[in-house]
Design a protein around this motif. Structure first.
Motif, PDB file in Angstrom:
ATOM      1  N   ILE A  33      52.098  12.710  -1.755  1.00 47.21           N
ATOM      2  CA  ILE A  33      52.827  13.219  -0.593  1.00 47.21           C
ATOM      3  C   ILE A  33      53.707  14.372  -1.047  1.00 47.21           C
ATOM      4  CG2 ILE A  33      54.701  12.741   1.032  1.00 47.21           C
ATOM      5  CD1 ILE A  33      53.596   9.949   1.404  1.00 47.21           C
ATOM      6  N   ILE A  34      53.580  15.511  -0.369  1.00 46.15           N
ATOM      7  CA  ILE A  34      54.476  16.641  -0.574  1.00 46.15           C
ATOM      8  C   ILE A  34      55.548  16.569   0.508  1.00 46.15           C
ATOM      9  CG2 ILE A  34      54.702  19.147  -0.615  1.00 46.15           C
ATOM     10  CD1 ILE A  34      53.086  18.088  -2.935  1.00 46.15           C
ATOM     11  N   VAL A  35      56.784  16.513   0.096  1.00 50.79           N
ATOM     12  CA  VAL A  35      57.891  16.479   1.062  1.00 50.79           C
ATOM     13  C   VAL A  35      58.380  17.905   1.265  1.00 50.79           C
ATOM     14  CG1 VAL A  35      60.185  15.604   1.579  1.00 50.79           C
ATOM     15  CG2 VAL A  35      58.529  14.142   0.401  1.00 50.79           C
ATOM     16  N   ARG A  36      58.245  18.376   2.488  1.00 46.29           N
ATOM     17  CA  ARG A  36      58.637  19.737   2.834  1.00 46.29           C
ATOM     18  C   ARG A  36      59.841  19.721   3.771  1.00 46.29           C
ATOM     19  NH1 ARG A  36      53.602  19.028   4.134  1.00 46.29           N
ATOM     20  NH2 ARG A  36      54.099  19.273   6.347  1.00 46.29           N
ATOM     21  N   HIS A  37      60.442  20.891   3.904  1.00 44.45           N
ATOM     22  CA  HIS A  37      61.499  21.071   4.888  1.00 44.45           C
ATOM     23  C   HIS A  37      60.942  20.703   6.261  1.00 44.45           C
ATOM     24  CE1 HIS A  37      64.382  24.062   7.046  1.00 44.45           C
ATOM     25  NE2 HIS A  37      64.957  22.894   6.893  1.00 44.45           N
TER      26      HIS A  37
END
Length: 474
Positions: free
Chosen positions: A419-423
């Motif tokens: 999982i990439i956590v982005r703004h």
């Protein structure tokens, strides 16, 4: 239904949108349409087709920006007709690009930020290729001056994004890629073992796509210093900081990975990832002016003025640069620190939640000193009756794109999820993801699939999300 008169006096009917001719026709797919149509009706037609796409903010595979402020959308609209290469016609857009280059050079600790060279690009992949070309030209010039062979350049790297595979193939440079080891990143010793007099650069990845981890740029630099002391080989570093360039300066400023290391000659950064800019934004920055060979810069004058150009593309939209400048001005160091600290907080929360699922084993937990705001995990039990690809399929039924893929050579038998956590991913959304992961695992454990999904059967993701099938990176 209303009517109006056309110039010939014949009534023109304006029907309900879905009773109009385009909505009662099949979509053109292989033949260029012969007739024109009402713009409002065709907009509705195309808009409806796009409903089949996933929700971008629920795509936890991509590194790319999926949420922007309304002002950014307005600036993109304001700049839709500006070709950034035409600096004579749009001098202020060119000025904003120059300001951004200087700001980034200062952020990355270049010795003279206002004197160094850099350029905006359509993404970090183009920036990486430009940096690779500059390294090749520098090496070739040095070798030619010594009367040595220049026909066999190579570069050394660890597990990399596919753009470096493309660079090697397109520009005839041998790629000496370190297989992925248990630590999932290239070590200094592994890099040095593959260097020789034909090595144009060591490419250190600062935010690896497979796991999210940083490679040890400072350690690689020390090892190259030692190599030079022993052999005389002076090999530069290029830092592929596509994902890490806009997080480490704000959340891990003590990490020494940039131009503070004299051996680092160039950095590529992705504005449309953690830089928060709209899609199509990248940056290539060189340590000093001399690190970008003059032979690679073209002077173009047919657009009305003498303009230097160093890009693989020519005409490009100016909006991404305008919006990058807006973000830098709007947020500053304080704002970027606040935004990126929030992404790490959400990522660490997700990491703790995934770690509490006994079926999973965490490989990377979003430690800001070791990598980007991302988490990666694998199945604790390789003999489980389901695979991570099955988990990914279950999550897709809820709208989440959480990729499963196998790691590259050296660890290719290990399947992971990431999982990439982005703004734009809130703690509440993270809780919903965790609840759906727990539910998916419980469902698969209670009713195991008749046959576990494998990598070749899983849907692939774009290059920013890592392809599911490793062979597609060749």
């Amino acid at each position: 239904m209303t009517t109006s008169q056309d110039p010939a006096g014949a009534p023109e009917e304006f029907d309900d949108e879905f009773a109009s001719s385009p909505m009662l026709s099949h979509a053109p797919k292989s033949r260029f349409p012969s007739a024109e149509n009402d713009p409002r009706q065709i907009y509705q037609f195309v808009h409806d087709e796009l409903m089949l796409d996933g929700v971008a903010r629920m795509n936890l595979a991509t590194f790319c920006t999926t949420w922007v402020e309304p002002e950014v959308r307005q600036l993109m609209s304001d700049s839709i007709d500006k070709n950034i290469v035409d600096k004579d016609e749009y001098p202020q857009t060119a000025e904003l690009e120059t300001r951004c280059v200087s700001m980034l050079a200062e952020l990355f600790h270049a010795p003279s930020p206002t004197a160094t060279l850099g350029t905006s690009t359509t993404g970090s992949s183009e920036a990486a290729m430009l940096s690779g070309l500059a390294a090749k030209w520098r090496w070739r010039k040095q070798r030619a001056a010594l009367g040595k062979d220049v026909s066999r350049p190579n570069f050394v790297c660890g597990p990399v994004q596919v753009c470096w595979e493309k660079f090697g193939r397109y520009f005839d440079v041998e790629i000496r890629q370190v297989p992925m080891g248990p630590g999932h990143v290239m070590t200094p010793d592994e890099a040095i073992a593959r260097c020789d007099e034909n090595t144009i650069a060591v490419v250190a990845t600062f935010g690896q796509t497979f796991t999210g981890k940083f490679e040890d740029v400072e350690g690689i630099s020390r090892a190259l210093d030692d190599l030079q002391g022993r052999t005389g080989l002076d090999i530069p570093i290029h830092v592929d900081a596509a994902s890490g360039a806009f997080v480490a300066p704000f959340c891990a400023p003590q990490l020494c990975w940039d131009f503070r290391l004299p051996r680092v000659k160039s950095i590529n950064a992705s504005g449309h990832k953690t830089g928060l800019a709209p899609l199509g934004s990248g940056w290539a920055i060189w340590r000093e002016k001399e690190d970008l060979p003059e032979e690679l810069i073209f002077d173009v004058n047919y657009l009305g003025g003498q303009m230097p150009s160093f890009n693989l593309n020519f005409s490009r939209p100016g909006g991404q640069v305008v919006c990058s400048y807006y973000n830098f001005f709007r947020l500053g160091r304080q704002g970027y620190t606040k935004v990126q600290s929030a992404t790490y907080a959400v990522a660490r929360h997700l990491a703790r939640g995934v770690a509490d699922i006994e079926e999973f084993e965490i490989l990377f937990d979003a430690d800001p000193l070791r990598g980007i705001p991302a988490i990666t995990w694998t199945l604790a039990d390789r003999d489980a009756p389901y695979s991570l690809f099955d988990v990914a399929e279950e999550l897709r039924t809820r709208g989440w794109l959480v990729p499963a893929y196998t790691l590259p050579p050296g660890q290719q038998d290990v399947a992971v999820q990431r999982i990439i956590v982005r703004h734009g991913l809130s703690l509440d959304m993270a809780d919903m993801v965790l609840a759906d992961i727990v539910q998916a695992v419980a469902k698969l454990a209670a009713r195991p699939p008749a046959r576990k999904l494998v990598a070749a059967e899983a849907p692939s993701f774009n290059h920013d999300a890592v392809p599911v099938v490793p062979d597609s990176m060749v």
